[in-house]
Design a protein around this motif. Structure first.
Motif, PDB file in Angstrom:
ATOM      1  N   PHE A 246      -0.389   3.401 -11.412  1.00 23.89           N
ATOM      2  CA  PHE A 246       0.404   2.258 -10.982  1.00 23.89           C
ATOM      3  C   PHE A 246       1.422   2.907 -10.337  1.00 23.89           C
ATOM      4  N   LEU A 247       2.044   4.269 -10.758  1.00 22.00           N
ATOM      5  CA  LEU A 247       3.205   4.813  -9.876  1.00 22.00           C
ATOM      6  C   LEU A 247       2.773   5.003  -8.365  1.00 22.00           C
ATOM      7  N   PHE A 248       1.393   5.197  -8.035  1.00 19.01           N
ATOM      8  CA  PHE A 248       0.935   5.349  -6.728  1.00 19.01           C
ATOM      9  C   PHE A 248       0.848   4.170  -6.052  1.00 19.01           C
ATOM     10  N   TYR A 249       0.616   2.947  -6.791  1.00 15.79           N
ATOM     11  CA  TYR A 249       0.605   1.702  -6.139  1.00 15.79           C
ATOM     12  C   TYR A 249       2.024   1.131  -5.999  1.00 15.79           C
ATOM     13  N   ILE A 250       3.252   1.616  -6.750  1.00 20.04           N
ATOM     14  CA  ILE A 250       4.513   1.305  -6.294  1.00 20.04           C
ATOM     15  C   ILE A 250       4.825   2.214  -4.958  1.00 20.04           C
ATOM     16  N   ALA A 251       4.493   3.373  -5.034  1.00 18.46           N
ATOM     17  CA  ALA A 251       4.712   4.181  -3.850  1.00 18.46           C
ATOM     18  C   ALA A 251       4.128   3.509  -2.547  1.00 18.46           C
ATOM     19  N   LEU A 252       2.742   3.107  -2.527  1.00 21.01           N
ATOM     20  CA  LEU A 252       2.374   2.486  -1.356  1.00 21.01           C
ATOM     21  C   LEU A 252       3.297   1.197  -1.326  1.00 21.01           C
ATOM     22  N   MET A 253       3.761   0.596  -2.118  1.00 22.52           N
ATOM     23  CA  MET A 253       4.297  -0.744  -2.052  1.00 22.52           C
ATOM     24  C   MET A 253       5.720  -0.658  -1.148  1.00 22.52           C
ATOM     25  N   ILE A 254       6.490   0.396  -1.387  1.00 26.09           N
ATOM     26  CA  ILE A 254       7.474   0.758  -0.881  1.00 26.09           C
ATOM     27  C   ILE A 254       7.536   1.247   0.492  1.00 26.09           C
ATOM     28  N   MET A 255       6.246   1.626   0.909  1.00 30.06           N
ATOM     29  CA  MET A 255       6.205   2.371   2.097  1.00 30.06           C
ATOM     30  C   MET A 255       6.360   1.347   3.441  1.00 30.06           C
ATOM     31  N   PRO A 256       7.117   1.480   4.172  1.00 28.80           N
ATOM     32  CA  PRO A 256       7.246   0.638   5.489  1.00 28.80           C
ATOM     33  C   PRO A 256       6.103   0.779   6.388  1.00 28.80           C
ATOM     34  N   PHE A 257       5.893  -0.042   7.051  1.00 32.58           N
ATOM     35  CA  PHE A 257       4.893  -0.139   7.957  1.00 32.58           C
ATOM     36  C   PHE A 257       4.558   1.065   9.024  1.00 32.58           C
ATOM     37  N   GLN A 258       5.670   1.125   9.331  1.00 29.46           N
ATOM     38  CA  GLN A 258       5.639   2.447  10.300  1.00 29.46           C
ATOM     39  C   GLN A 258       5.098   3.677   9.672  1.00 29.46           C
TER      40      GLN A 258
END
Length: 281
Positions: free
Chosen positions: A117-129
């Motif tokens: 779930f922490l990995f999901y959150i990390a992917l969520m906050i990553m900008p498109f760039q």
């Protein structure tokens, strides 16, 4: 106490007016001719000297910008249709994939759950760039570049809806689930008949936010779509000429309507989902 309430009401009213001001300018500006728009904000755009002035209502209201956009600009309808093709299936598939994942995070215990779930959150906050190059390489490898699927496929696996719906599913009382199990309901039936209705607030919220985000996306279409015939509506405004400001405002108003209708349609279900998820054990 009364003075405090009056002060609070005044502050909130001013904040509300400030929030509505850009929308009011957009709507009233869509009924202005090119000359009146230029006279009003030409100083901001460097077209003339002086100060910008915006009247409460158009001095010379006209439907010419609407006629010009809706009757004389077929490219606008093509881009509008492209947005529908790209966003609606993408958001629908996004919810279908995210709902079981969010339910699993909310209701099941398994090894590595917190880390995943922490990995999901990390992917969520990553900008498109950050993910742009890797996404480009994968889509190119799959030969999806310069197609509608280049926008739909990455949209399907967004982690943001999982984060929203997991919080909503967690509010469902455990006693309801246990009672359903005692009555002989399986996991799928519990998910369909208890999880989805009581988690409707999170599901609809994820759908509304996903629709608005992708309907207004600019960077992804520019990166993955080279053929302008595939461009969505969000890329219409940056390509418009400065002498067509009235048409640009009309395009903004029309582009805003689907998102507004989507939100108004989902508002009822959001409220019902919040009430249902407020049941205490």
């Amino acid at each position: 106490m009364k003075r405090l309430r009056c002060l609070t009401f005044l502050i909130l009213s001013l904040m509300l007016l400030l929030m509505w001001l850009p929308l009011w300018m957009l709507v009233t500006g869509s009924f202005m001719g090119a000359g009146e728009v230029s006279d009003s904000i030409g100083a901001v755009l460097g077209q003339r000297e002086g100060y910008a002035v915006w009247h409460l209502l158009p001095q010379y209201p006209t439907l010419k910008p609407y006629v010009e956009l809706l009757l004389d600009t077929p490219r606008f309808f093509l881009m509008f249709w492209n947005s529908c093709i790209q966003v609606i299936p993408g958001v629908a598939g996004q919810l279908i994939i995210a709902m079981p994942a969010a339910w699993s995070f909310a209701r099941f215990e398994f090894p590595g759950k917190k880390a995943l779930f922490l990995f999901y959150i990390a992917l969520m906050i990553m900008p498109f760039q950050v993910t742009m190059v890797s996404s480009y390489l994968i889509l190119n490898r799959l030969r999806l570049m310069n197609t509608h699927l280049a926008l739909i496929v990455p949209m399907l696996f967004s982690t943001f809806p999982v984060f929203i719906m997991e919080k909503s599913f967690k509010t469902i009382p455990l006693s309801l689930i246990e009672a359903a199990k005692i009555d002989g309901a399986g996991e799928m039936r519990i998910f369909l008949h208890i999880g989805m209705p009581l988690g409707a607030s999170g599901i609809i919220s994820a759908g509304v936010l996903g629709f608005l985000e992708n309907w207004n996306a600019i960077e992804q279409p520019i990166t993955f779509l080279k053929d302008k015939a595939l461009w969505p509506l969000s890329l219409y405004l940056p390509d418009i000429a400065m002498d067509q400001l009235g048409v640009a405002m009309v395009a903004c108003v029309i582009a805003m309507v689907p998102g507004l209708l989507f939100f108004l349609f989902g508002q009822k279900y959001i409220e019902e989902g919040i009430v249902a998820s407020g049941i205490k054990e």
